[in-house]
Write a protein that holds these residues in place. Structure first.
Motif, PDB file in Angstrom:
ATOM      1  N   ILE A  85      -4.683   9.192 -38.596  1.00 49.33           N
ATOM      2  CA  ILE A  85      -3.682   9.067 -39.653  1.00 49.33           C
ATOM      3  C   ILE A  85      -3.750  10.298 -40.565  1.00 49.33           C
ATOM      4  O   ILE A  85      -4.830  10.855 -40.784  1.00 49.33           O
ATOM      5  CB  ILE A  85      -3.851   7.777 -40.486  1.00 49.33           C
ATOM      6  CG1 ILE A  85      -5.171   7.793 -41.272  1.00 49.33           C
ATOM      7  CG2 ILE A  85      -3.739   6.546 -39.604  1.00 49.33           C
ATOM      8  CD1 ILE A  85      -5.285   6.672 -42.286  1.00 49.33           C
ATOM      9  N   PRO A  86      -2.621  10.746 -41.099  1.00 50.97           N
ATOM     10  CA  PRO A  86      -2.610  11.895 -42.014  1.00 50.97           C
ATOM     11  C   PRO A  86      -2.999  11.468 -43.421  1.00 50.97           C
ATOM     12  O   PRO A  86      -2.182  11.450 -44.345  1.00 50.97           O
ATOM     13  CB  PRO A  86      -1.160  12.379 -41.931  1.00 50.97           C
ATOM     14  CG  PRO A  86      -0.382  11.126 -41.663  1.00 50.97           C
ATOM     15  CD  PRO A  86      -1.259  10.260 -40.801  1.00 50.97           C
ATOM     16  N   GLU A  87      -4.263  11.132 -43.608  1.00 54.67           N
ATOM     17  CA  GLU A  87      -4.701  10.463 -44.834  1.00 54.67           C
ATOM     18  C   GLU A  87      -4.486  11.298 -46.093  1.00 54.67           C
ATOM     19  O   GLU A  87      -4.146  10.763 -47.158  1.00 54.67           O
ATOM     20  CB  GLU A  87      -6.174  10.071 -44.708  1.00 54.67           C
ATOM     21  CG  GLU A  87      -7.107  11.237 -44.476  1.00 54.67           C
ATOM     22  CD  GLU A  87      -8.459  10.809 -43.924  1.00 54.67           C
ATOM     23  OE1 GLU A  87      -9.447  10.997 -44.643  1.00 54.67           O
ATOM     24  OE2 GLU A  87      -8.527  10.320 -42.791  1.00 54.67           O
ATOM     25  N   HIS A  88      -4.683  12.620 -45.989  1.00 55.36           N
ATOM     26  CA  HIS A  88      -4.496  13.467 -47.171  1.00 55.36           C
ATOM     27  C   HIS A  88      -3.019  13.616 -47.520  1.00 55.36           C
ATOM     28  O   HIS A  88      -2.659  13.645 -48.705  1.00 55.36           O
ATOM     29  CB  HIS A  88      -5.126  14.836 -46.932  1.00 55.36           C
ATOM     30  CG  HIS A  88      -6.617  14.803 -46.823  1.00 55.36           C
ATOM     31  ND1 HIS A  88      -7.266  14.486 -45.648  1.00 55.36           N
ATOM     32  CD2 HIS A  88      -7.590  15.031 -47.738  1.00 55.36           C
ATOM     33  CE1 HIS A  88      -8.571  14.527 -45.841  1.00 55.36           C
ATOM     34  NE2 HIS A  88      -8.799  14.847 -47.097  1.00 55.36           N
ATOM     35  N   LEU A  89      -2.165  13.689 -46.513  1.00 58.48           N
ATOM     36  CA  LEU A  89      -0.731  13.759 -46.778  1.00 58.48           C
ATOM     37  C   LEU A  89      -0.202  12.439 -47.334  1.00 58.48           C
ATOM     38  O   LEU A  89       0.694  12.430 -48.174  1.00 58.48           O
ATOM     39  CB  LEU A  89       0.020  14.148 -45.510  1.00 58.48           C
ATOM     40  CG  LEU A  89      -0.192  15.591 -45.038  1.00 58.48           C
ATOM     41  CD1 LEU A  89       0.436  15.813 -43.678  1.00 58.48           C
ATOM     42  CD2 LEU A  89       0.378  16.588 -46.063  1.00 58.48           C
ATOM     43  N   ILE A  90      -0.763  11.326 -46.855  1.00 60.94           N
ATOM     44  CA  ILE A  90      -0.385  10.026 -47.425  1.00 60.94           C
ATOM     45  C   ILE A  90      -0.749   9.973 -48.902  1.00 60.94           C
ATOM     46  O   ILE A  90       0.039   9.520 -49.744  1.00 60.94           O
ATOM     47  CB  ILE A  90      -1.055   8.874 -46.656  1.00 60.94           C
ATOM     48  CG1 ILE A  90      -0.475   8.767 -45.240  1.00 60.94           C
ATOM     49  CG2 ILE A  90      -0.885   7.551 -47.404  1.00 60.94           C
ATOM     50  CD1 ILE A  90      -1.223   7.803 -44.341  1.00 60.94           C
ATOM     51  N   ALA A  91      -1.956  10.441 -49.246  1.00 60.52           N
ATOM     52  CA  ALA A  91      -2.385  10.457 -50.647  1.00 60.52           C
ATOM     53  C   ALA A  91      -1.491  11.368 -51.486  1.00 60.52           C
ATOM     54  O   ALA A  91      -1.142  11.050 -52.630  1.00 60.52           O
ATOM     55  CB  ALA A  91      -3.841  10.898 -50.747  1.00 60.52           C
ATOM     56  N   ALA A  92      -1.092  12.503 -50.904  1.00 65.43           N
ATOM     57  CA  ALA A  92      -0.195  13.410 -51.629  1.00 65.43           C
ATOM     58  C   ALA A  92       1.191  12.796 -51.805  1.00 65.43           C
ATOM     59  O   ALA A  92       1.838  12.997 -52.846  1.00 65.43           O
ATOM     60  CB  ALA A  92      -0.099  14.743 -50.882  1.00 65.43           C
ATOM     61  N   LEU A  93       1.650  12.037 -50.808  1.00 64.67           N
ATOM     62  CA  LEU A  93       2.926  11.337 -50.929  1.00 64.67           C
ATOM     63  C   LEU A  93       2.843  10.290 -52.029  1.00 64.67           C
ATOM     64  O   LEU A  93       3.773  10.133 -52.821  1.00 64.67           O
ATOM     65  CB  LEU A  93       3.289  10.684 -49.594  1.00 64.67           C
ATOM     66  CG  LEU A  93       4.607   9.929 -49.517  1.00 64.67           C
ATOM     67  CD1 LEU A  93       5.782  10.820 -49.870  1.00 64.67           C
ATOM     68  CD2 LEU A  93       4.797   9.335 -48.122  1.00 64.67           C
ATOM     69  N   ARG A  94       1.726   9.598 -52.100  1.00 62.51           N
ATOM     70  CA  ARG A  94       1.500   8.650 -53.202  1.00 62.51           C
ATOM     71  C   ARG A  94       1.582   9.358 -54.544  1.00 62.51           C
ATOM     72  O   ARG A  94       2.267   8.915 -55.469  1.00 62.51           O
ATOM     73  CB  ARG A  94       0.130   7.991 -53.034  1.00 62.51           C
ATOM     74  CG  ARG A  94      -0.286   7.065 -54.187  1.00 62.51           C
ATOM     75  CD  ARG A  94      -1.790   6.899 -54.204  1.00 62.51           C
ATOM     76  NE  ARG A  94      -2.451   8.187 -54.431  1.00 62.51           N
ATOM     77  CZ  ARG A  94      -3.730   8.434 -54.149  1.00 62.51           C
ATOM     78  NH1 ARG A  94      -4.488   7.499 -53.606  1.00 62.51           N
ATOM     79  NH2 ARG A  94      -4.259   9.621 -54.396  1.00 62.51           N
ATOM     80  N   ASP A  95       0.902  10.491 -54.652  1.00 62.52           N
ATOM     81  CA  ASP A  95       0.849  11.214 -55.921  1.00 62.52           C
ATOM     82  C   ASP A  95       2.192  11.840 -56.291  1.00 62.52           C
ATOM     83  O   ASP A  95       2.425  12.161 -57.463  1.00 62.52           O
ATOM     84  CB  ASP A  95      -0.220  12.302 -55.861  1.00 62.52           C
ATOM     85  CG  ASP A  95      -1.630  11.724 -55.735  1.00 62.52           C
ATOM     86  OD1 ASP A  95      -1.807  10.533 -56.022  1.00 62.52           O
ATOM     87  OD2 ASP A  95      -2.539  12.481 -55.344  1.00 62.52           O
TER      88      ASP A  95
END
Length: 234
Positions: A32-42
């Motif tokens: 999963i693109p976990e860092h991109l998911i977190a950036a999308l959240r932010d």
């Protein structure tokens, strides 16, 4: 055009907006693109439609976006590991378009290939078929499924070169390669970036023509369900 960005936030700069459709790769918590998911959240983008095989787990992966109530609709196959997903869906707070897993994979592949629709036997005479066109071929019943295209695909790969040619590793090849082709914009996080020409052309899974931006990250690699054998008594 330089495709490499310094971090996930920079890689998504200018790409996110309310009401957008996002494809998020991976299988369970693998790939999963976990860092991109977190950036999308932010980014604060809300009202999202997210196309993903699963919805992460509570507090990690796409579970973060569910926790912040940024997802309005999921197009998924397996959602059984997320209690917040269950709560929102049963409370009528989250829309769900449920797909058999193979059908979801083919809908994404079709979208990337420019195929608007196709017919499949899976789901005939079930809830999956409700509201869908049905036809008969060679005496068998089929239902029509539409291809899927997203405003943004966020993808996780093992290696990339500077042109964006991608290599995926093992289970991370589930959904990630086809999603890379089905997004209007594709952003990839990778574990390693190598010079152009370093990758064996026969081992490239996704050509760089599909990739717009790349960011190198260090994955956490969580285990979704940790199962161990009990110690034998001495």
């Amino acid at each position: 055009m330089r495709k490499i960005f310094p971090d996930a936030k920079a890689a998504l700069e200018g790409l996110t907006f309310d009401g957008m459709t996002v494809m998020s790769g991976g299988f369970g918590l693998c790939g999963i693109p976990e860092h991109l998911i977190a950036a999308l959240r932010d980014s604060g983008a809300k009202g999202l439609t997210v196309i993903s095989n699963n919805a992460g787990v509570d507090g990690f992966g796409l579970g973060q976006l569910l926790g912040t109530r940024q997802i309005a609709k999921m197009i998924s196959s397996y959602v059984g590991e997320n209690k917040e997903f269950e709560r929102q869906y049963l409370a009528g707070e989250l829309q769900l378009e449920f797909n058999p897993q193979g059908t979801l994979a083919e809908r994404i592949r079709a979208g990337g290939a420019g195929i608007p629709a196709f017919f499949v036997k899976t789901g005939v005479a079930t809830l999956v078929a409700e509201g869908k066109e049905e036809r008969e071929f060679n005496g068998e019943r089929y239902i029509m499924e539409t291809g899927l295209v997203a405003d943004l695909s966020i993808v996780k790969a093992w290696k990339a070169d500077e042109r964006g040619n991608l290599v995926f590793r093992k289970t991370a090849r589930n959904f990630n390669p086809m999603m890379a082709t089905a997004g209007k914009v594709c952003v990839v996080e990778v574990e390693e970036i190598v010079p152009t020409g370093s990758l064996d052309p026969d081992c490239i899974h996704t050509p760089g023509v599909y990739v717009d931006r790349i960011v190198q990250t260090v994955p956490e690699k969580r285990i979704e369900q940790r199962t161990v054998r009990q110690r034998e008594s001495v």
